[in-house]
Design an enzyme around this catalytic site. Structure first.
Site, PDB file in Angstrom:
ATOM      1  CE  LYS A  13      -2.086  -1.123   3.846  1.00 21.43           C
ATOM      2  NZ  LYS A  13      -1.385  -2.395   4.122  1.00 21.43           N
ATOM      3  NE  ARG A  88      -3.978  -1.280  10.087  1.00 17.18           N
ATOM      4  CZ  ARG A  88      -2.906  -0.685   9.550  1.00 17.18           C
ATOM      5  NH1 ARG A  88      -2.980   0.513   9.059  1.00 17.18           N
ATOM      6  NH2 ARG A  88      -1.762  -1.315   9.496  1.00 17.18           N
ATOM      7  NE  ARG A 127       7.639  -2.272   6.145  1.00 17.41           N
ATOM      8  CZ  ARG A 127       6.321  -2.153   6.361  1.00 17.41           C
ATOM      9  NH1 ARG A 127       5.526  -1.738   5.389  1.00 17.41           N
ATOM     10  NH2 ARG A 127       5.820  -2.469   7.523  1.00 17.41           N
ATOM     11  NE  ARG A 160       6.685  -0.148  10.231  1.00 19.33           N
ATOM     12  CZ  ARG A 160       5.478  -0.127   9.655  1.00 19.33           C
ATOM     13  NH1 ARG A 160       5.324   0.443   8.465  1.00 19.33           N
ATOM     14  NH2 ARG A 160       4.438  -0.667  10.248  1.00 19.33           N
ATOM     15  NE  ARG A 171       2.407  -4.625  11.487  1.00 25.55           N
ATOM     16  CZ  ARG A 171       3.391  -4.410  10.621  1.00 25.55           C
ATOM     17  NH1 ARG A 171       4.566  -4.963  10.796  1.00 25.55           N
ATOM     18  NH2 ARG A 171       3.189  -3.646   9.581  1.00 25.55           N
TER      19      ARG A 171
HETATM   20  P1  ADP Z   1       2.203  -1.883   3.236  1.00 26.51           P
HETATM   21  O1  ADP Z   1       2.228  -0.375   3.171  1.00 26.51           O
HETATM   22  O2  ADP Z   1       0.979  -2.455   2.568  1.00 26.51           O
HETATM   23  O3  ADP Z   1       2.398  -2.421   4.619  1.00 26.51           O
HETATM   24  P2  ADP Z   1       4.763  -1.690   1.830  1.00 26.51           P
HETATM   25  O4  ADP Z   1       4.427  -0.820   0.666  1.00 26.51           O
HETATM   26  O5  ADP Z   1       5.518  -1.086   2.936  1.00 26.51           O
HETATM   27  O6  ADP Z   1       3.419  -2.428   2.365  1.00 26.51           O
HETATM   28  O7  ADP Z   1       5.540  -2.964   1.252  1.00 26.51           O
HETATM   29  C1  ADP Z   1       6.047  -3.968   2.133  1.00 26.51           C
HETATM   30  C2  ADP Z   1       7.396  -4.462   1.609  1.00 26.51           C
HETATM   31  O8  ADP Z   1       7.200  -5.195   0.384  1.00 26.51           O
HETATM   32  C3  ADP Z   1       8.375  -3.351   1.278  1.00 26.51           C
HETATM   33  O9  ADP Z   1       9.667  -3.781   1.624  1.00 26.51           O
HETATM   34  C4  ADP Z   1       8.238  -3.167  -0.243  1.00 26.51           C
HETATM   35  O10 ADP Z   1       9.431  -2.710  -0.842  1.00 26.51           O
HETATM   36  C5  ADP Z   1       7.908  -4.580  -0.708  1.00 26.51           C
HETATM   37  N1  ADP Z   1       6.978  -4.627  -1.852  1.00 26.51           N
HETATM   38  C6  ADP Z   1       5.914  -3.816  -2.072  1.00 26.51           C
HETATM   39  N2  ADP Z   1       5.258  -4.184  -3.202  1.00 26.51           N
HETATM   40  C7  ADP Z   1       5.932  -5.275  -3.694  1.00 26.51           C
HETATM   41  C8  ADP Z   1       5.762  -6.123  -4.857  1.00 26.51           C
HETATM   42  N3  ADP Z   1       4.753  -5.924  -5.706  1.00 26.51           N
HETATM   43  N4  ADP Z   1       6.632  -7.140  -5.026  1.00 26.51           N
HETATM   44  C9  ADP Z   1       7.653  -7.339  -4.144  1.00 26.51           C
HETATM   45  N5  ADP Z   1       7.864  -6.577  -3.045  1.00 26.51           N
HETATM   46  C10 ADP Z   1       7.028  -5.549  -2.829  1.00 26.51           C
HETATM   47  P1  AMP Z   2       1.190   0.667   9.195  1.00 22.66           P
HETATM   48  O1  AMP Z   2       2.284   1.662   8.991  1.00 22.66           O
HETATM   49  O2  AMP Z   2       0.002   0.940   8.327  1.00 22.66           O
HETATM   50  O3  AMP Z   2       1.688  -0.748   9.081  1.00 22.66           O
HETATM   51  O4  AMP Z   2       0.678   0.870  10.695  1.00 22.66           O
HETATM   52  C1  AMP Z   2       1.538   0.669  11.813  1.00 22.66           C
HETATM   53  C2  AMP Z   2       0.733   0.554  13.098  1.00 22.66           C
HETATM   54  O5  AMP Z   2       0.042   1.787  13.362  1.00 22.66           O
HETATM   55  C3  AMP Z   2      -0.365  -0.507  13.097  1.00 22.66           C
HETATM   56  O6  AMP Z   2       0.127  -1.797  13.394  1.00 22.66           O
HETATM   57  C4  AMP Z   2      -1.294   0.044  14.195  1.00 22.66           C
HETATM   58  O7  AMP Z   2      -0.769  -0.194  15.483  1.00 22.66           O
HETATM   59  C5  AMP Z   2      -1.223   1.542  13.940  1.00 22.66           C
HETATM   60  N1  AMP Z   2      -2.275   1.955  12.972  1.00 22.66           N
HETATM   61  C6  AMP Z   2      -2.087   2.457  11.725  1.00 22.66           C
HETATM   62  N2  AMP Z   2      -3.269   2.723  11.138  1.00 22.66           N
HETATM   63  C7  AMP Z   2      -4.235   2.381  12.023  1.00 22.66           C
HETATM   64  C8  AMP Z   2      -5.660   2.402  12.007  1.00 22.66           C
HETATM   65  N3  AMP Z   2      -6.345   2.830  10.928  1.00 22.66           N
HETATM   66  N4  AMP Z   2      -6.319   1.962  13.101  1.00 22.66           N
HETATM   67  C9  AMP Z   2      -5.655   1.539  14.190  1.00 22.66           C
HETATM   68  N5  AMP Z   2      -4.320   1.477  14.273  1.00 22.66           N
HETATM   69  C10 AMP Z   2      -3.598   1.897  13.198  1.00 22.66           C
END
Ligand code: ADP
Ligand code: AMP
Length: 216
Positions: A13, A88, A127, A160, A171
């Site tokens: 995302k 969420r 990541r 992270r 998660r």
């Molecule tokens: P989210 O925001 O949904 O938690 P991220 O955008 O942070 O996910 O992506 C999670 C990890 O996967 C990151 O390290 C990113 O570089 C990698 N990633 C994202 N999209 C893809 C893809 N289509 N194929 C392989 N790796 C990806």
């Molecule tokens: P993310 O960066 O989207 O993976 O979010 C990291 C953490 O922030 C999550 O695991 C939750 O603890 C908190 N968080 C982010 N967005 C929300 C949401 N919409 N509702 C509740 N907690 C959230």
């Protein structure tokens, strides 16, 4: 134009939102980024959110909704936003509908980036996130030019705390229990479009842009 990016943690995302928001000149609102910024600055909100984030739990709806309400009321969101990580829970989704209705607006599209759970752990354990602005990398699938350094702003990359496998497991459970019902919520409203998130990053971006341009 308000869009909601839906998908499990690690679906891509944030990665997609960073590219698409620039391409379409749409504000990127990441609830996770806002919580992390508050945590870094040790604000009251950051202190409330900290324990939940460390355990991989959701920050309570009341707190999260108030935070998003404040963010969406700022002038830069007046024309719309790309929401990443919010809503969420069903309560958050219903509140978002009410909030936007008050502004005479609504969600126009919900791209759901679908990725099977087995792939998510590998995605998140590889990541690397940029300290300054949250730019996202992966050590194998999207490596920075120089290890540990952000290509875009030169800041340090870090892993992270909540990307450790034990926390990732929690998660994903939380996503399946509390967030996945939103798939049917938005499908029922005719807003959902499902994308295959296992495709390479650029391919997902291309499909996503096609879908968004259809509703613009
Ligand atoms: P989210 O925001 O949904 O938690 P991220 O955008 O942070 O996910 O992506 C999670 C990890 O996967 C990151 O390290 C990113 O570089 C990698 N990633 C994202 N999209 C893809 C893809 N289509 N194929 C392989 N790796 C990806
Ligand atoms: P993310 O960066 O989207 O993976 O979010 C990291 C953490 O922030 C999550 O695991 C939750 O603890 C908190 N968080 C982010 N967005 C929300 C949401 N919409 N509702 C509740 N907690 C959230």
């Amino acid at each position: 134009m308000y869009l909601v990016l839906l998908g499990p943690p690690g679906a891509g995302k944030g990665t997609q939102a960073q590219v698409v928001s620039k391409e379409l000149n749409l504000v990127h609102v990441s609830s996770g980024d806002i919580f992390r910024e508050n945590l870094k600055n040790m604000t009251e909100l950051g202190k409330v959110a900290q324990g939940y984030m460390e355990r991989g739990e959701l920050v309570p709806d009341e707190v999260t909704i108030a935070m998003i309400r404040d963010r969406l009321s700022r002038p830069d969101c007046a024309q719309g936003a790309l929401l990443d990580g919010f809503p969420r829970t069903p309560a958050q989704a219903e509140e978002l509908d009410r909030m936007l209705a008050e502004l005479g607006d609504r969600v126009v599209l919900v791209p759901y980036i679908s990725v099977p759970s087995q792939i998510l752990v590998e995605r998140l354990s590889g990541r690397w996130t940029c300290r300054a602005q949250g730019h996202i990398y992966h050590q194998m699938y999207n490596p920075p030019k120089q290890a540990g350094v952000c290509d875009l702003d030169g800041s340090e990359l870090y892993q992270r705390e909540d990307d450790k496998p034990e926390t990732v497991k929690r998660r994903i459970e939380v996503y399946l229990e509390q967030t996945s019902p939103l798939i049917e919520y938005y499908r029922g409203k005719g807003l959902l479009v499902e994308l295959d998130g296992t495709q390479p990053i650029e391919d997902v971006t291309e499909t996503l842009l096609v879908e968004i341009r259809k509703v613009m």
